[in-house]
Design a protein around this motif. Sequence first.
Motif: not given
Length: 214
Positions: A185-214
């Motif tokens: 809806l927002h990016y149409q066929n521009k998947r790379p733009d969506y992928i780049a935007a994703f890094w702005n909304v990564v919850n790094w504290s949640e990722v770190a928590k999952r890494f710790k328990t993995a």
Amino acid sequence: MAQDAAFTLPKLPYAFDALEPHIDAKTMEIHHGKHHAAYIKNLNDAIAANDFLKGKTDKAIVGDLAAIKDEALRTTLRNNGGGHWNHSFFWEILTPAAKSGEPGDDLAAAIKSAFGSVDGLKKAFNEAATKRFGSGWAWLIVQDKKLKVVSTANQDNPLMKEIVPDSDYGTPVLGLDVWEHAYYLHYQNKRPDYIAAFWNVVNWSEVAKRFKTA
């Protein structure tokens, strides 16, 4: 989570518009309320028709697909159990950009060891997400106590032992949905733009928590 032998749609931990401008509100509303809800309905229907599945968690179901001898049922669980687990995971590793933060010390050290830097991780992850043909996911997983980037097709995920290749098997700590319904809806066929935007909304504290328990 299983409740009374059935799964329910988890509530998002933020408003539909909280991830804008990186992921738009309408996409979040449809993605969560329509696509994810459909996977849950189909999964619950399969559970209702197969008593031996009742009481199992979604993680237990997708982690033991090889034990399902009925091919049609295995496909249903693979697609819809995978769809439910993947999306429940995805919502939790997203957060408004102002809360995204940075990888914690332990996670940052593991990223540096595996990829040289956070930018090195992003490069490897972006490549996996971009090159995933058609629908699927890109993942950062823990495999043999080390971080690795992999991708899976459709609603497969790295927990699906004997379903995904051994090289893709591990514990996910970060994932990105690259089905078109996640961004078109927002990016149409521009998947790379969506992928780049994703890094702005990564919850790094949640990722770190999952890494710790993995």
